[in-house]
Every structure is written in structure tokens, then in C-alpha cells.
Design an enzyme around this catalytic site. Structure first.
Site, short mmCIF file in Angstrom:
data_model
loop_
_atom_site.label_atom_id
_atom_site.label_comp_id
_atom_site.label_asym_id
_atom_site.label_seq_id
_atom_site.Cartn_x
_atom_site.Cartn_y
_atom_site.Cartn_z
N GLN A 148 -51.29 -13.24 -95.49
CA GLN A 148 -51.11 -14.43 -96.48
C GLN A 148 -51.59 -13.65 -97.90
O GLN A 148 -51.58 -12.78 -97.77
CB GLN A 148 -51.58 -15.71 -96.20
N GLY A 149 -50.33 -14.72 -98.54
CA GLY A 149 -50.67 -14.04 -100.31
C GLY A 149 -50.55 -15.47 -101.28
O GLY A 149 -50.29 -16.94 -101.01
N VAL A 180 -46.97 -14.70 -92.97
CA VAL A 180 -46.50 -14.84 -92.43
C VAL A 180 -46.76 -14.87 -91.12
O VAL A 180 -48.47 -14.65 -90.93
CB VAL A 180 -46.37 -13.29 -92.59
N LYS A 197 -41.63 -15.41 -91.94
CA LYS A 197 -41.68 -15.54 -93.65
C LYS A 197 -41.65 -16.80 -94.06
O LYS A 197 -41.05 -17.45 -94.12
CB LYS A 197 -41.64 -14.45 -94.28
N ASP A 205 -40.62 -2.48 -107.82
CA ASP A 205 -42.10 -2.88 -107.24
C ASP A 205 -42.17 -2.63 -105.26
O ASP A 205 -42.68 -2.69 -105.07
CB ASP A 205 -42.57 -4.37 -106.49
#
Length: 422
Positions: A29-30, A35, A52, A149
Site C-alpha cells: 500500500q502507498g 495492491v 492495483k 523515476d
């Protein structure tokens, strides 16, 4: 969208999953979502996928653009073996939604987890990983896209050492004309340790070398087991780079558009570069030669992806006929859309069109709203270990089959990373 979904509780949130899938584990998780791992129980082999759930898509315009960017780029790059493959998309209620579900290839871990495991990696691993990153980047850059990134956490790895680039939420176009790069510096929150100096010092232009620098940082981290430029803040990060690479010459400094940044660099004591042999005395000399070219301070002198693929360090893998480019340039015109309703329509169209494509059937004319069912609790990530094997009879013979394994026998035991796929 047109069928009843199963409901699971994942990280204390409800996930609505296609009925032929069973969620088996929480993965990560973020800030942008959660996910989980799932299996297709309707198929003979019960294939595993990562699902996701991108949350709060319309809470801020920057998050809306990020979600749309991720969806569009995953679809655009779907055919490359070193970029994570998107299988399906879903929106539960097309008339009123704030989440998007992405069904992706399930990978066992990411490169960050492998490096952090502390177990030894061989030079053969380094060659394979860097080669695969560069192959993926060649495809991405050929579509006039900069990832922006790249870091070990955004490089997914399977047990057979197959590597795939993921997370395109910060990607932008790479036109030399700043006016053709809408929002290039907007939301630039890429991890500091892998950030190119031209970003930090506000160079007058930005191009694909930004990603090449990140590859250099990743190679250095593979060689040393820890990030090379582990800055605590902006100034510390810049000072670490200058300490390693030395003071840039006047020609390089002239490309810095910020007068304050120029003045700061000139105010520092002159420094000579530290040879990478000092940092990595046991490393393959060819790896260090490539590293120096990847980490050239001046982006105009930095090696290109194409030239890096031809470097002797990667000779065992390099095959120009097996390193394709994308057949079309990516269209970033959606970045100019500011109206929230228009962005909502574009996201919905993108999802519907992709679902039609993967199912080879028409759109549902009247997609039904999901009927909620009692949520099933999903097991949390138990951090179970697994092996990344590198045993094979021949590197070269396996190259065509993309079986990224090695002549020597070595197993990498590492913990699953909670944030993979996120």
C-alpha cells in the site's frame, strides 16, 4: 463493469474484483493505492496477477493526471518484455467512480528487496539486470518518453531473474522544446538518491539522460549493496555527487539556468573526481567503465542508452536484432486537459476501449453497477522468502529465449517487499 464483483477487504479497504479472480494476499500500500495478489480460479492453470486499486483519482487534478498517465503508458508499452504487462482494467461504477483497478503481471519482488537482502549477487546478475533495464529504456525512449523515476523499487524481478520496469506515473515527454513538455517539473518527487544533477541544478533543458543517470545509480548500488549518493537533503545530495565526480567545468556550469545554483557550485572548494575503483575495488573493470559513462555529470556527455547497450560489459547479452523500439511516439496531449469532467471521460474511455480490446467484443451498452457483497478478509503479506535462481548451462544460448539465468549456481534468498507493484 458488466458483471457482479467479489468483494475483499484488503488493507482495511474494500476491493471489488472480477468474479473469476480470488484474492490470495495483500502485497503493498502507498499514497496512490493498494495492491493484492489474486488467482484466476476460472482458468486451468489459475494464473496469478497483481491487482492495483488506484484510489482518490479525482481528489486532486495532479492525481487524476497521474492515474491517466499510468494507464495510457502501460497500454502503450504493453508489448515489451522488460516493461510490466497490463492485463485488464476495471471501474466498478462508470457513472460515479473515484477508483480504477489495474490487473497486471505478478512479479515476486523488486530489485530493492533483492539488494536489501544482503545476500551476494554476482557480476553476471549485474550484467543481466542492467541489460534488461536498458532494453526497456530503449523502448520507452523511442516513444519520446522519459520515465523520471527509475529506482530499484520500480524494477520488478521474478525468480528467473527476469526484470520489468513499472510505475509510469511521473513520466513525461522528452521534446527539447520546453513548451512541448507540459508539466515537466510539476510533481517532480522522484526519489532524491537517483535524481540527475541537471534536475537539481535547473539546467536549461532536460532529456533522456535523466533516466541514464538513474541507471548509473542503480548499477553503483548493485556493485556496493547500498545507494552511492544517499543524500539527506537537496544540498547534501548535490555535495555527495560533486565529491565523487569532482567540480564540473565552466562549459557544464554554463548550462545551469539558475544563477544561484551556479554561484553555489562555484563557491565550493575545487574537487578532483574520485575513481570508482576506490569505491568498488573488487568490481569488474568493464562495469566501472560503464558506470563512469552513465554517471557523467554533464548530460550532454553522458552515454546514450543505445551506446550503453553496445558497451563491452554487456557484450554477452547485446543483440541489436533483439532490442526493439516502440512503433509509435506516445501522445501526451491529454496533459493539457484541465477540466475534471473531461478527464473523467477520457479515463472511462481508456478503460472501456482496453477492455474491449482484450475481450475482443463490443462495449457493454449499459454497464451495470456492482451489487456489493459481504467482504472477505484477505491474508496479509507474510514476508515469505523465495529464491531467485541463476543456474543454467549457458548464458549465450539462453539469450534469445530471454531466460535470464546463469552458468554458475547461485540462489538469492530475499524477503518479499511490501511495496512492490505500488
Amino acid at each position: 463493469m458488466d458483471r457482479r464483483h467479489r468483494v475483499y477487504r484488503v488493507f482495511n479497504q474494500e476491493m471489488y474484483v472480477e468474479p473469476n479472480f480470488k484474492v490470495v494476499k495483500e502485497l503493498g500500500q502507498g499514497a496512490y493505492g493498494i495492491v493484492c495478489a489474486a488467482r484466476n480460479v476460472a482458468s486451468k492453470d489459475q494464473e496469478a496477477v497483481a491487482i492495483k486499486k488506484i484510489t482518490n483519482v479525482f481528489s486532486k487534478s495532479i492525481l487524476t493526471k497521474r492515474a491517466l498517465r499510468e494507464i495510457k503508458l502501460l497500454i502503450h508499452f504493453r508489448n515489451h518484455r522488460n516493461i510490466t504487462c497490463i492485463y485488464d482494467l476495471d471501474i466498478i461504477n462508470p457513472y460515479n467512480f473515484n477508483e480504477v483497478y489495474i490487473y497486471e503481471e505478478l512479479m515476486e519482488a523488486d530489485l530493492n528487496a533483492i539488494i536489501k537482502s544482503g545476500q551476494p549477487l554476482t557480476d553476471a546478475h549485474f550484467q543481466s539486470f542492467i541489460y534488461q533495464i536498458l532494453c526497456g529504456l530503449k523502448y520507452i525512449h523511442s516513444a519520446n518518453v522519459i520515465h523520471r523515476d527509475l529506482k530499484p523499487g520500480n524494477l520488478l524481478v521474478n525468480a528467473d531473474c527476469e526484470l520489468k520496469i513499472c510505475d509510469f506515473g511521473l513520466a513525461r515527454g522528452c521534446s527539447e522544446n520546453p513548451e512541448e513538455n507540459p508539466g515537466f517539473m510539476t510533481e517532480y518527487v522522484a526519489t532524491r538518491w537517483y535524481r540527475a544533477p541537471e534536475i537539481m541544478l535547473s539546467f536549461s533543458s532536460y532529456h533522456k539522460g535523466i533516466d541514464v543517470w538513474s541507471v548509473g545509480c542503480i548499477l553503483a548500488e548493485l556493485l556496493g549493496g547500498t545507494p552511492l549518493f544517499k543524500g539527506k537533503d537537496f544540498v547534501h545530495q548535490l555535495n555527495l555527487i560533486l565529491h565523487q565526480l569532482g567540480t564540473p567545468d565552466e562549459e557544464t556550469l554554463s548550462h545551469i539556468s539558475s544563477s544561484r545554483a551556479q554561484e553555489y557550485v562555484r563557491s565550493l572548494p575545487k574537487q578532483r573526481p574520485i575513481p570508482f575503483e576506490t569505491n568498488f575495488p573488487k568490481a569488474n573493470p568493464l562495469a566501472l567503465d560503464l558506470l563512469a559513462k552513465l554517471l557523467a555529470f554533464d548530460p550532454n556527455r553522458r552515454i546514450s542508452v543505445d551506446d550503453a547497450l553496445e558497451h563491452p560489459y554487456l557484450a554477452v547479452w547485446h543483440d541489436p536484432s533483439d532490442e526493439p523500439v516502440c512503433d509509435s511516439v506516445f501522445d501526451f496531449s491529454f496533459e493539457y486537459i484541465e477540466d475534471a469532467n473531461e478527464l473523467r471521460r477520457v479515463i472511462l474511455d481508456e478503460v472501456l476501449n482496453f477492455r474491449q480490446k482484450v475481450r475482443r467484443r463490443s462495449h457493454p451498452t449499459n454497464p451495470t453497477v456492482n451489487i456489493p457483497q459481504p467482504a472477505q478478509t484477505v491474508p496479509s503479506n507474510d514476508n515469505g522468502s523465495f529464491n531467485v535462481s541463476s543456474s543454467s548451462s549457458s548464458q549465450t544460448s539462453n539469450k534469445k529465449r530471454h531466460d535470464h539465468s546463469y552458468n554458475e549456481t547461485a540462489a538469492i534468498d530475499h524477503k518479499s517487499d511490501d511495496n512492490r507493484h505500488n
